[in-house]
Design a protein around this motif. Structure first.
Motif, PDB file in Angstrom:
ATOM      1  N   LEU A   1       0.779  -1.354   0.118  1.00 49.86           N
ATOM      2  CA  LEU A   1       0.169   0.038  -0.027  1.00 49.86           C
ATOM      3  C   LEU A   1       0.982   1.174   0.044  1.00 49.86           C
ATOM      4  O   LEU A   1       0.727   2.042  -0.845  1.00 49.86           O
ATOM      5  CB  LEU A   1      -0.855  -0.049   1.252  1.00 49.86           C
ATOM      6  CG  LEU A   1      -1.897  -1.191   1.207  1.00 49.86           C
ATOM      7  CD1 LEU A   1      -2.603  -1.229   2.537  1.00 49.86           C
ATOM      8  CD2 LEU A   1      -3.035  -0.769   0.219  1.00 49.86           C
TER       9      LEU A   1
ATOM     10  N   ARG B   1       2.426   2.127  -3.146  1.00 44.28           N
ATOM     11  CA  ARG B   1       1.651   2.489  -4.280  1.00 44.28           C
ATOM     12  C   ARG B   1       1.065   3.956  -3.867  1.00 44.28           C
ATOM     13  O   ARG B   1      -0.015   4.366  -4.452  1.00 44.28           O
ATOM     14  CB  ARG B   1       0.739   1.449  -4.727  1.00 44.28           C
ATOM     15  CG  ARG B   1       1.356   0.500  -5.683  1.00 44.28           C
ATOM     16  CD  ARG B   1       0.911  -0.834  -5.170  1.00 44.28           C
ATOM     17  NE  ARG B   1       1.547  -1.868  -6.311  1.00 44.28           N
ATOM     18  CZ  ARG B   1       2.574  -2.656  -5.912  1.00 44.28           C
ATOM     19  NH1 ARG B   1       3.013  -2.256  -4.730  1.00 44.28           N
ATOM     20  NH2 ARG B   1       3.106  -3.340  -6.573  1.00 44.28           N
TER      21      ARG B   1
ATOM     22  N   TRP C   1      -1.273   4.526  -1.438  1.00 44.66           N
ATOM     23  CA  TRP C   1      -2.443   4.280  -0.851  1.00 44.66           C
ATOM     24  C   TRP C   1      -2.709   4.673   0.566  1.00 44.66           C
ATOM     25  O   TRP C   1      -1.946   4.435   1.356  1.00 44.66           O
ATOM     26  CB  TRP C   1      -3.153   2.851  -1.035  1.00 44.66           C
ATOM     27  CG  TRP C   1      -3.349   2.102  -2.327  1.00 44.66           C
ATOM     28  CD1 TRP C   1      -2.572   2.353  -3.526  1.00 44.66           C
ATOM     29  CD2 TRP C   1      -4.369   1.462  -2.845  1.00 44.66           C
ATOM     30  NE1 TRP C   1      -3.171   1.780  -4.491  1.00 44.66           N
ATOM     31  CE2 TRP C   1      -4.469   0.954  -4.100  1.00 44.66           C
ATOM     32  CE3 TRP C   1      -5.463   0.863  -1.967  1.00 44.66           C
ATOM     33  CZ2 TRP C   1      -5.223   0.323  -4.878  1.00 44.66           C
ATOM     34  CZ3 TRP C   1      -6.160  -0.207  -2.565  1.00 44.66           C
ATOM     35  CH2 TRP C   1      -6.110  -0.203  -4.031  1.00 44.66           C
ATOM     36  N   HIS C   2      -3.876   5.325   0.633  1.00 45.02           N
ATOM     37  CA  HIS C   2      -4.062   5.814   1.959  1.00 45.02           C
ATOM     38  C   HIS C   2      -4.825   4.578   2.908  1.00 45.02           C
ATOM     39  O   HIS C   2      -5.707   4.062   2.401  1.00 45.02           O
ATOM     40  CB  HIS C   2      -5.136   7.075   1.862  1.00 45.02           C
ATOM     41  CG  HIS C   2      -4.174   8.233   1.400  1.00 45.02           C
ATOM     42  ND1 HIS C   2      -3.257   8.921   1.936  1.00 45.02           N
ATOM     43  CD2 HIS C   2      -4.688   8.906   0.211  1.00 45.02           C
ATOM     44  CE1 HIS C   2      -3.145   9.919   1.180  1.00 45.02           C
ATOM     45  NE2 HIS C   2      -3.803   9.841  -0.017  1.00 45.02           N
ATOM     46  N   TYR C   3      -4.272   4.287   4.154  1.00 47.85           N
ATOM     47  CA  TYR C   3      -5.028   3.672   4.966  1.00 47.85           C
ATOM     48  C   TYR C   3      -4.793   3.917   6.238  1.00 47.85           C
ATOM     49  O   TYR C   3      -3.981   5.014   6.734  1.00 47.85           O
ATOM     50  CB  TYR C   3      -4.405   2.096   4.678  1.00 47.85           C
ATOM     51  CG  TYR C   3      -2.825   1.815   4.982  1.00 47.85           C
ATOM     52  CD1 TYR C   3      -2.550   1.385   6.218  1.00 47.85           C
ATOM     53  CD2 TYR C   3      -1.902   2.408   4.032  1.00 47.85           C
ATOM     54  CE1 TYR C   3      -1.338   1.272   6.691  1.00 47.85           C
ATOM     55  CE2 TYR C   3      -0.596   2.198   4.512  1.00 47.85           C
ATOM     56  CZ  TYR C   3      -0.122   1.444   5.798  1.00 47.85           C
ATOM     57  OH  TYR C   3       1.150   1.342   6.284  1.00 47.85           O
TER      58      TYR C   3
ATOM     59  N   VAL D   1      -8.607  -0.369   4.555  1.00 48.36           N
ATOM     60  CA  VAL D   1      -8.674   0.457   3.315  1.00 48.36           C
ATOM     61  C   VAL D   1     -10.088   0.534   2.978  1.00 48.36           C
ATOM     62  O   VAL D   1     -10.806  -0.516   3.195  1.00 48.36           O
ATOM     63  CB  VAL D   1      -7.934  -0.539   2.157  1.00 48.36           C
ATOM     64  CG1 VAL D   1      -8.228   0.444   1.022  1.00 48.36           C
ATOM     65  CG2 VAL D   1      -6.596  -0.423   2.612  1.00 48.36           C
TER      66      VAL D   1
ATOM     67  N   TYR E   1     -12.777   4.040  -1.538  1.00 46.45           N
ATOM     68  CA  TYR E   1     -11.190   4.480  -1.993  1.00 46.45           C
ATOM     69  C   TYR E   1     -10.537   3.353  -2.914  1.00 46.45           C
ATOM     70  O   TYR E   1     -10.002   3.653  -3.951  1.00 46.45           O
ATOM     71  CB  TYR E   1     -10.569   4.633  -0.554  1.00 46.45           C
ATOM     72  CG  TYR E   1      -9.052   5.167  -1.000  1.00 46.45           C
ATOM     73  CD1 TYR E   1      -8.763   6.293  -1.378  1.00 46.45           C
ATOM     74  CD2 TYR E   1      -7.917   4.234  -0.899  1.00 46.45           C
ATOM     75  CE1 TYR E   1      -7.412   6.927  -1.936  1.00 46.45           C
ATOM     76  CE2 TYR E   1      -6.668   4.625  -1.084  1.00 46.45           C
ATOM     77  CZ  TYR E   1      -6.322   5.667  -1.609  1.00 46.45           C
ATOM     78  OH  TYR E   1      -5.117   6.401  -1.752  1.00 46.45           O
ATOM     79  N   ALA E   2     -10.748   1.985  -2.584  1.00 41.80           N
ATOM     80  CA  ALA E   2      -9.964   1.007  -3.486  1.00 41.80           C
ATOM     81  C   ALA E   2     -10.738   1.010  -4.696  1.00 41.80           C
ATOM     82  O   ALA E   2     -10.203   0.722  -5.687  1.00 41.80           O
ATOM     83  CB  ALA E   2     -10.261  -0.403  -2.669  1.00 41.80           C
TER      84      ALA E   2
ATOM     85  N   GLN F   1      -9.064   3.631  -6.659  1.00 44.69           N
ATOM     86  CA  GLN F   1      -7.879   3.523  -6.950  1.00 44.69           C
ATOM     87  C   GLN F   1      -7.545   2.276  -8.015  1.00 44.69           C
ATOM     88  O   GLN F   1      -6.863   2.389  -8.988  1.00 44.69           O
ATOM     89  CB  GLN F   1      -7.013   2.903  -5.624  1.00 44.69           C
ATOM     90  CG  GLN F   1      -6.786   4.004  -4.521  1.00 44.69           C
ATOM     91  CD  GLN F   1      -5.789   5.190  -5.234  1.00 44.69           C
ATOM     92  OE1 GLN F   1      -6.439   6.209  -5.847  1.00 44.69           O
ATOM     93  NE2 GLN F   1      -4.715   4.970  -5.326  1.00 44.69           N
TER      94      GLN F   1
END
Length: 78
Positions: free
Chosen positions: A27, A30, A32-34, A44, A48-49, A52
């Motif tokens: 994550l 790449r 990605w916010h989590y 996640v 949002y997923a 993305q």
């Protein structure tokens, strides 16, 4: 009914890893916010997923297919 947060199985399918440390690394690589749970599980959001991954979201309007494409025309330039 789906929850707002991806399940362990879904996150493992997306990242390709079952280990939480490797999931977090995937994550982060790449961007990605989590959020991490107390047990260090990466959380996640489902919406949002989908954004993305480029998956269409329910209720999202699709652009009309009949919009003419703009082309660069130099035929009148001297």
């Amino acid at each position: 009914m789906e929850t707002e947060i991806l399940s362990d199985e879904e996150l493992a399918e997306i990242t390709g890893y079952k280990a939480r440390a490797w999931q977090r690394r995937w994550l982060e690589d790449r961007h990605w916010h989590y959020v991490e749970s107390r047990g260090k599980r990466p959380l996640v959001g489902r919406l949002y997923a989908r954004i993305q991954l480029g998956t269409p979201v329910e209720g999202q309007n699709k652009p009309p297919a009949d919009i003419p494409q703009w082309t660069f025309d130099l035929s009148r330039v001297r």
